[in-house]
Design a protein around this motif. Sequence first.
Motif, PDB file in Angstrom:
ATOM      1  N   SER A 198      39.806  39.794  41.680  1.00 11.82           N
ATOM      2  CA  SER A 198      39.880  41.239  41.876  1.00 11.82           C
ATOM      3  C   SER A 198      41.048  41.807  41.098  1.00 11.82           C
ATOM      4  O   SER A 198      42.128  41.214  41.066  1.00 11.82           O
ATOM      5  CB  SER A 198      40.107  41.574  43.361  1.00 11.82           C
ATOM      6  OG  SER A 198      38.988  41.241  44.116  1.00 11.82           O
ATOM      7  N   VAL A 199      40.836  42.953  40.493  1.00 12.18           N
ATOM      8  CA  VAL A 199      41.917  43.690  39.838  1.00 12.18           C
ATOM      9  C   VAL A 199      41.981  45.073  40.464  1.00 12.18           C
ATOM     10  O   VAL A 199      41.003  45.816  40.453  1.00 12.18           O
ATOM     11  CB  VAL A 199      41.666  43.814  38.317  1.00 12.18           C
ATOM     12  CG1 VAL A 199      42.821  44.572  37.658  1.00 12.18           C
ATOM     13  CG2 VAL A 199      41.486  42.441  37.694  1.00 12.18           C
ATOM     14  N   ASN A 200      43.134  45.377  41.037  1.00  9.27           N
ATOM     15  CA  ASN A 200      43.351  46.675  41.662  1.00  9.27           C
ATOM     16  C   ASN A 200      44.137  47.534  40.682  1.00  9.27           C
ATOM     17  O   ASN A 200      45.326  47.316  40.462  1.00  9.27           O
ATOM     18  CB  ASN A 200      44.123  46.495  42.980  1.00  9.27           C
ATOM     19  CG  ASN A 200      44.325  47.801  43.702  1.00  9.27           C
ATOM     20  OD1 ASN A 200      44.178  48.876  43.109  1.00  9.27           O
ATOM     21  ND2 ASN A 200      44.672  47.732  44.962  1.00  9.27           N
ATOM     22  N   THR A 201      43.477  48.528  40.111  1.00 15.73           N
ATOM     23  CA  THR A 201      44.143  49.368  39.106  1.00 15.73           C
ATOM     24  C   THR A 201      44.970  50.471  39.748  1.00 15.73           C
ATOM     25  O   THR A 201      45.567  51.274  39.059  1.00 15.73           O
ATOM     26  CB  THR A 201      43.100  50.034  38.197  1.00 15.73           C
ATOM     27  OG1 THR A 201      42.396  51.008  38.974  1.00 15.73           O
ATOM     28  CG2 THR A 201      42.120  49.033  37.638  1.00 15.73           C
ATOM     29  N   GLY A 202      44.981  50.506  41.078  1.00 16.22           N
ATOM     30  CA  GLY A 202      45.652  51.609  41.765  1.00 16.22           C
ATOM     31  C   GLY A 202      44.616  52.612  42.218  1.00 16.22           C
ATOM     32  O   GLY A 202      44.480  52.903  43.393  1.00 16.22           O
ATOM     33  N   ALA A 203      43.843  53.132  41.283  1.00 17.25           N
ATOM     34  CA  ALA A 203      42.787  54.089  41.622  1.00 17.25           C
ATOM     35  C   ALA A 203      41.529  53.386  42.107  1.00 17.25           C
ATOM     36  O   ALA A 203      40.767  53.942  42.892  1.00 17.25           O
ATOM     37  CB  ALA A 203      42.456  54.950  40.401  1.00 17.25           C
ATOM     38  N   ALA A 204      41.292  52.162  41.628  1.00 21.54           N
ATOM     39  CA  ALA A 204      40.050  51.468  41.979  1.00 21.54           C
ATOM     40  C   ALA A 204      40.277  49.976  41.982  1.00 21.54           C
ATOM     41  O   ALA A 204      41.282  49.480  41.460  1.00 21.54           O
ATOM     42  CB  ALA A 204      38.949  51.825  40.979  1.00 21.54           C
ATOM     43  N   THR A 205      39.345  49.236  42.596  1.00 18.65           N
ATOM     44  CA  THR A 205      39.384  47.783  42.573  1.00 18.65           C
ATOM     45  C   THR A 205      38.099  47.275  41.943  1.00 18.65           C
ATOM     46  O   THR A 205      37.003  47.666  42.349  1.00 18.65           O
ATOM     47  CB  THR A 205      39.535  47.210  43.992  1.00 18.65           C
ATOM     48  OG1 THR A 205      40.748  47.706  44.560  1.00 18.65           O
ATOM     49  CG2 THR A 205      39.568  45.693  43.977  1.00 18.65           C
ATOM     50  N   VAL A 206      38.265  46.432  40.912  1.00 17.25           N
ATOM     51  CA  VAL A 206      37.116  45.791  40.276  1.00 17.25           C
ATOM     52  C   VAL A 206      37.113  44.334  40.716  1.00 17.25           C
ATOM     53  O   VAL A 206      38.148  43.674  40.694  1.00 17.25           O
ATOM     54  CB  VAL A 206      37.213  45.878  38.738  1.00 17.25           C
ATOM     55  CG1 VAL A 206      36.016  45.188  38.087  1.00 17.25           C
ATOM     56  CG2 VAL A 206      37.305  47.327  38.296  1.00 17.25           C
ATOM     57  N   THR A 207      35.958  43.854  41.170  1.00 16.53           N
ATOM     58  CA  THR A 207      35.851  42.486  41.666  1.00 16.53           C
ATOM     59  C   THR A 207      34.718  41.764  40.934  1.00 16.53           C
ATOM     60  O   THR A 207      33.612  42.296  40.813  1.00 16.53           O
ATOM     61  CB  THR A 207      35.552  42.481  43.184  1.00 16.53           C
ATOM     62  OG1 THR A 207      36.580  43.187  43.858  1.00 16.53           O
ATOM     63  CG2 THR A 207      35.468  41.055  43.724  1.00 16.53           C
TER      64      THR A 207
END
Lengths: 270, 270, 270
Positions: A198-207
Amino acid sequence: MVSAQSLDLSGTASGGLVYDSDATDGTVFTSSEVNFVITGAGQTDGGLTFGAFVDIDEAGIDDAEVFLSGRFGTITLGGIDPATDGFGIDDIGFSGLGVDDVAEQFKNATAGADVRYSYAAGGVTIVASAEIGDETSYGVAAEYDAGALSLGIGYVDDTNDGNSAVSVTAGYSFGRVAVNGLYSDWSAGSQGYGLDVSVNTGAATVTAAWAQATGTAADPEDGIGDAYGLGLSLPVSDGLTVSGGLGLIETDAVTDGSRTVADFGVTMNF
Amino acid sequence: MVSAQSLDLSGTASGGLVYDSDATDGTVFTSSEVNFVITGAGQTDGGLTFGAFVDIDEAGIDDAEVFLSGRFGTITLGGIDPATDGFGIDDIGFSGLGVDDVAEQFKNATAGADVRYSYAAGGVTIVASAEIGDETSYGVAAEYDAGALSLGIGYVDDTNDGNSAVSVTAGYSFGRVAVNGLYSDWSAGSQGYGLDVSVNTGAATVTAAWAQATGTAADPEDGIGDAYGLGLSLPVSDGLTVSGGLGLIETDAVTDGSRTVADFGVTMNF
Amino acid sequence: MVSAQSLDLSGTASGGLVYDSDATDGTVFTSSEVNFVITGAGQTDGGLTFGAFVDIDEAGIDDAEVFLSGRFGTITLGGIDPATDGFGIDDIGFSGLGVDDVAEQFKNATAGADVRYSYAAGGVTIVASAEIGDETSYGVAAEYDAGALSLGIGYVDDTNDGNSAVSVTAGYSFGRVAVNGLYSDWSAGSQGYGLDVSVNTGAATVTAAWAQATGTAADPEDGIGDAYGLGLSLPVSDGLTVSGGLGLIETDAVTDGSRTVADFGVTMNF
């Protein structure tokens, strides 16, 4: 005697559209779920906490449990799952597209549970479960959580059906990235492998998630083979998140060997 | 018009272990129950009280009733029991071990109920019930409560199935000791006898119960014969009680004539 | 992020006696219903409203829906009805004696719905519904409300079963009198006509209703023919209303061509 009893409501809901290339009647359909929980709880002078809840969903009573907590830990009765049931990888999409199930189908062997005991201290949580009465099985799990690093190992044994499973899980987070894996070995000669990043960009999380099953399927609906998923989760405000997911399921449970699933919708909590 | 409507939550729960020597699949098993009640109520200028509730348990909707109260008494519709249903002796154990059922199986004859009327004044409560529509039956009961002494008599008549029952109950408490008895005579030629004795030591309550059925069983699961029970109830705090019971059931419903039942657990209210 | 989530309880109930000359087992019987609703809702900074509810009645979960609202309108998923489902005439009696059903049986054709969209502006409400997945149908409706005058027109099309219906509704109120009518034309060659007239005397409301169906019945329980009803509704206080109704149902669904129905009871809201 001290009176410190309380009753509380809480809830979650989700709704949106789902695509399934393998569906026999229409590949696009709606999905919605509600879950409202009524919880009663209390505390004694001596430091015991006690309580119970009922979980009401769109179809009826989904779960009901009774618990008693103290320095000795927590004992729970009711709609209990085996000690290893908490192990797993992230599900993709607001509705649960089933990518994770391919890897997770072996973790509980064929065991159920009637009673659970858990104890937590110093970042370590021990969970034990048992099924007694008409069927018998047991399970134990230990989880260690050191903030960035988490580790877990568990064993369940369905003693009257004669099969068991060992599972290990590990997670690590560094900055905006989190990685989590699961490995299960079922005594029937099957293995489940799962990984999510998972990468949490701050505005969204991509998994992103990958799952693989080898050997014999524990659940014919999951099957043997690989599954891949990519999900996006975008918090809009407290209580409202927009979520979507895309999955590719390539197991022998799929008619022509390859099934594409996708969803887009919202999840809520109250 | 005055607005005095309200909505309220309440709940009870129990959980623990049960032993049953007659169980075919494992003699020890867990038992847990939850009961959450949502109640709506209101009052009119003229002194009428009205309301309704739904009782949610772990399996679904257990009960729902609608009532209207005033100087004339209380009328209730919904999941109603016959007028004599409140008669009985103490149940033993947190889960209800069934000792009392042996004596209580005849009290309602084979009657049901659709509507109940009750009126209370000067320590006397009159209850009338009726089943109308596809089946017809009726019941009446009178209870007198003078604090230490309580008396009750009731009659139910299942008019379309052609059977009836008369029941009497009496209770007396002196200091820490309370005694309570039930006698039912069912027109099918059966009698039920029940007696319980409770001693409240301050810290705990010990209850002994005896039940006997003669004639023909109204409920094949209860059977004809004797049942004995001994129970302990220990309040831990407001809302939490530890309870246990031991029962011996010697009726013709038991495979080898003698069945031992026991339980140990907690009951909660919120 | 702003936290503005809430959980809320509300409820309605009714109870009383019903008479049905056509009932096979007893022409008089009791009727009672409860409906408790748990609602969760929230708002975002950007003006979105989101929420979900579950409706619990005496038999189980009656309905559950999830919604999202904004300037664009409201989208709802869950236990949805077609866009025209809100069209109809007044029901008679506390329990719903079924006079209105004779006229209303054609309005939704054989369509269902999975998702609903509605938008309201300047007294006009547009509703669209769609059924997707294993069955497909759609519906649209427009309603105009100018206070004393209300108008509505709707169309539903069950595309996979190949039938549709057009419905129009109109209402007008002048002083203490309100008139409301419904006309439905079903493509299977049936028509439904309904009219109700209400007079609110201040202390009570008297309602007369007439319904007629021609062609082929959409619901065999409603049948083809005429139905007439007269109802009285008397508010006692906030939350409590005494209601009664009398109906004459003369359709081919009635064994001997004429069926009298009546009820008397109370309705409550909390």
